[in-house]
Motif scaffolding. Structure first.
Motif, PDB file in Angstrom:
ATOM      1  N   ASP A 209       1.596   8.788 -16.138  1.00 45.24           N
ATOM      2  CA  ASP A 209       0.246   8.372 -15.761  1.00 45.24           C
ATOM      3  C   ASP A 209       0.250   7.662 -14.407  1.00 45.24           C
ATOM      4  OD1 ASP A 209      -0.822   9.440 -18.068  1.00 45.24           O
ATOM      5  OD2 ASP A 209      -1.075   7.505 -19.085  1.00 45.24           O
ATOM      6  N   CYS A 210       1.276   6.882 -14.160  1.00 45.45           N
ATOM      7  CA  CYS A 210       1.394   6.169 -12.879  1.00 45.45           C
ATOM      8  C   CYS A 210       1.563   7.170 -11.729  1.00 45.45           C
ATOM      9  CB  CYS A 210       2.579   5.204 -12.938  1.00 45.45           C
ATOM     10  SG  CYS A 210       2.767   4.195 -11.462  1.00 45.45           S
ATOM     11  N   ILE A 211       2.418   8.169 -11.914  1.00 48.75           N
ATOM     12  CA  ILE A 211       2.609   9.207 -10.895  1.00 48.75           C
ATOM     13  C   ILE A 211       1.287   9.947 -10.654  1.00 48.75           C
ATOM     14  CG2 ILE A 211       3.825  11.357 -10.301  1.00 48.75           C
ATOM     15  CD1 ILE A 211       5.611   8.848 -10.214  1.00 48.75           C
ATOM     16  N   ASP A 212       0.556  10.256 -11.745  1.00 50.07           N
ATOM     17  CA  ASP A 212      -0.748  10.912 -11.598  1.00 50.07           C
ATOM     18  C   ASP A 212      -1.736  10.044 -10.823  1.00 50.07           C
ATOM     19  OD1 ASP A 212      -0.014  13.228 -12.912  1.00 50.07           O
ATOM     20  OD2 ASP A 212      -0.816  12.595 -14.856  1.00 50.07           O
ATOM     21  N   GLU A 213      -1.711   8.756 -11.069  1.00 50.13           N
ATOM     22  CA  GLU A 213      -2.624   7.841 -10.376  1.00 50.13           C
ATOM     23  C   GLU A 213      -2.325   7.810  -8.871  1.00 50.13           C
ATOM     24  OE1 GLU A 213      -5.854   5.264 -10.189  1.00 50.13           O
ATOM     25  OE2 GLU A 213      -5.140   6.362 -11.942  1.00 50.13           O
ATOM     26  N   ILE A 214      -1.049   7.803  -8.534  1.00 46.26           N
ATOM     27  CA  ILE A 214      -0.647   7.782  -7.116  1.00 46.26           C
ATOM     28  C   ILE A 214      -1.040   9.071  -6.408  1.00 46.26           C
ATOM     29  CG2 ILE A 214       1.358   7.762  -5.564  1.00 46.26           C
ATOM     30  CD1 ILE A 214       2.704   5.858  -7.620  1.00 46.26           C
ATOM     31  N   THR A 215      -0.829  10.208  -7.084  1.00 38.98           N
ATOM     32  CA  THR A 215      -1.071  11.498  -6.451  1.00 38.98           C
ATOM     33  C   THR A 215      -2.490  12.018  -6.665  1.00 38.98           C
ATOM     34  OG1 THR A 215      -0.326  12.736  -8.398  1.00 38.98           O
ATOM     35  CG2 THR A 215       1.337  12.177  -6.728  1.00 38.98           C
ATOM     36  N   GLY A 216      -3.297  11.290  -7.402  1.00 39.19           N
ATOM     37  CA  GLY A 216      -4.638  11.783  -7.708  1.00 39.19           C
ATOM     38  C   GLY A 216      -4.612  12.889  -8.750  1.00 39.19           C
ATOM     39  N   GLY A 217      -3.524  12.961  -9.532  1.00 38.77           N
ATOM     40  CA  GLY A 217      -3.403  13.958 -10.578  1.00 38.77           C
ATOM     41  C   GLY A 217      -2.902  15.299 -10.107  1.00 38.77           C
ATOM     42  N   MET A 218      -2.580  15.404  -8.826  1.00 35.61           N
ATOM     43  CA  MET A 218      -2.094  16.674  -8.284  1.00 35.61           C
ATOM     44  C   MET A 218      -0.577  16.623  -8.190  1.00 35.61           C
ATOM     45  SD  MET A 218      -4.969  17.532  -5.405  1.00 35.61           S
ATOM     46  CE  MET A 218      -4.237  16.485  -4.200  1.00 35.61           C
ATOM     47  N   ASP A 219       0.072  17.639  -8.757  1.00 33.05           N
ATOM     48  CA  ASP A 219       1.540  17.700  -8.707  1.00 33.05           C
ATOM     49  C   ASP A 219       2.017  18.262  -7.401  1.00 33.05           C
ATOM     50  OD1 ASP A 219       1.894  16.600 -11.221  1.00 33.05           O
ATOM     51  OD2 ASP A 219       1.695  18.538 -12.200  1.00 33.05           O
TER      52      ASP A 219
ATOM     53  N   SER B 233       0.842  -1.190   0.000  1.00 30.70           N
ATOM     54  CA  SER B 233       0.000   0.000   0.000  1.00 30.70           C
ATOM     55  C   SER B 233       0.872   1.234   0.000  1.00 30.70           C
ATOM     56  CB  SER B 233      -0.892   0.037   1.244  1.00 30.70           C
ATOM     57  OG  SER B 233      -1.789  -1.026   1.240  1.00 30.70           O
ATOM     58  N   VAL B 234       0.297   2.341  -0.427  1.00 27.56           N
ATOM     59  CA  VAL B 234       1.012   3.605  -0.464  1.00 27.56           C
ATOM     60  C   VAL B 234       0.156   4.655   0.231  1.00 27.56           C
ATOM     61  CG1 VAL B 234       1.898   5.428  -1.969  1.00 27.56           C
ATOM     62  CG2 VAL B 234       2.153   3.058  -2.640  1.00 27.56           C
ATOM     63  N   LEU B 235       0.770   5.430   1.094  1.00 26.96           N
ATOM     64  CA  LEU B 235       0.116   6.559   1.739  1.00 26.96           C
ATOM     65  C   LEU B 235       0.785   7.812   1.205  1.00 26.96           C
ATOM     66  CD1 LEU B 235      -1.691   7.887   3.919  1.00 26.96           C
ATOM     67  CD2 LEU B 235       0.213   7.566   5.510  1.00 26.96           C
ATOM     68  N   VAL B 236       0.039   8.693   0.571  1.00 27.56           N
ATOM     69  CA  VAL B 236       0.605   9.902  -0.009  1.00 27.56           C
ATOM     70  C   VAL B 236       0.328  11.076   0.927  1.00 27.56           C
ATOM     71  CG1 VAL B 236       0.597  11.458  -1.992  1.00 27.56           C
ATOM     72  CG2 VAL B 236       0.289   9.003  -2.335  1.00 27.56           C
ATOM     73  N   ILE B 237       1.408  11.685   1.419  1.00 25.19           N
ATOM     74  CA  ILE B 237       1.301  12.879   2.256  1.00 25.19           C
ATOM     75  C   ILE B 237       2.326  13.888   1.754  1.00 25.19           C
ATOM     76  CG2 ILE B 237       0.545  11.617   4.309  1.00 25.19           C
ATOM     77  CD1 ILE B 237       3.373  11.982   5.461  1.00 25.19           C
ATOM     78  N   ASN B 238       2.140  15.133   2.123  1.00 27.16           N
ATOM     79  CA  ASN B 238       3.151  16.139   1.794  1.00 27.16           C
ATOM     80  C   ASN B 238       4.401  15.838   2.607  1.00 27.16           C
ATOM     81  OD1 ASN B 238       1.534  17.589   0.004  1.00 27.16           O
ATOM     82  ND2 ASN B 238       0.607  18.754   1.654  1.00 27.16           N
TER      83      ASN B 238
END
Length: 97
Positions: A87-97, A4-9
């Motif tokens: 596209d993979c990076i966008d999928e992980i981040t929800g499309g937010m840079d 799993s991946v947890l995306v945080i700032n």
């Protein structure tokens, strides 16, 4: 086992981490990391320790070259691994840079 991946700032300092548990008092700074099972004290909590489990996401790749404009107008994508990478990076981040 699945992953799993947890995306945080990404915090600038250990003490600013959303995951860390701050046990600081007037005498010392102490941040406990439940993921690493370690604690950062004083100066170490004011930076990112070497043992920090947070890993930055890789950067998007720059897509370069000349491509047929008609292909894009028809809704096509470049036949390039760079597009898939981005596209993979966008999928992980929800499309937010």
């Amino acid at each position: 086992m699945s992953k799993s991946v947890l995306v945080i700032n990404t915090p600038e300092r250990c003490i600013d981490c959303e995951i860390g548990q701050n046990y600081s008092n007037i005498i010392e700074t102490c941040v406990s990391c439940p993921i690493a099972g370690k604690s950062a004290l004083d100066g170490e909590a004011e930076s990112i320790p070497d043992w920090c489990p947070l890993k930055p996401l890789p950067e998007k790749m720059k897509v370069t070259g000349l491509y047929n404009g008609e292909y894009f107008k028809a809704g096509g994508k470049l036949p390039s691994y760079k597009i898939g990478w981005n596209d993979c990076i966008d999928e992980i981040t929800g499309g937010m840079d």
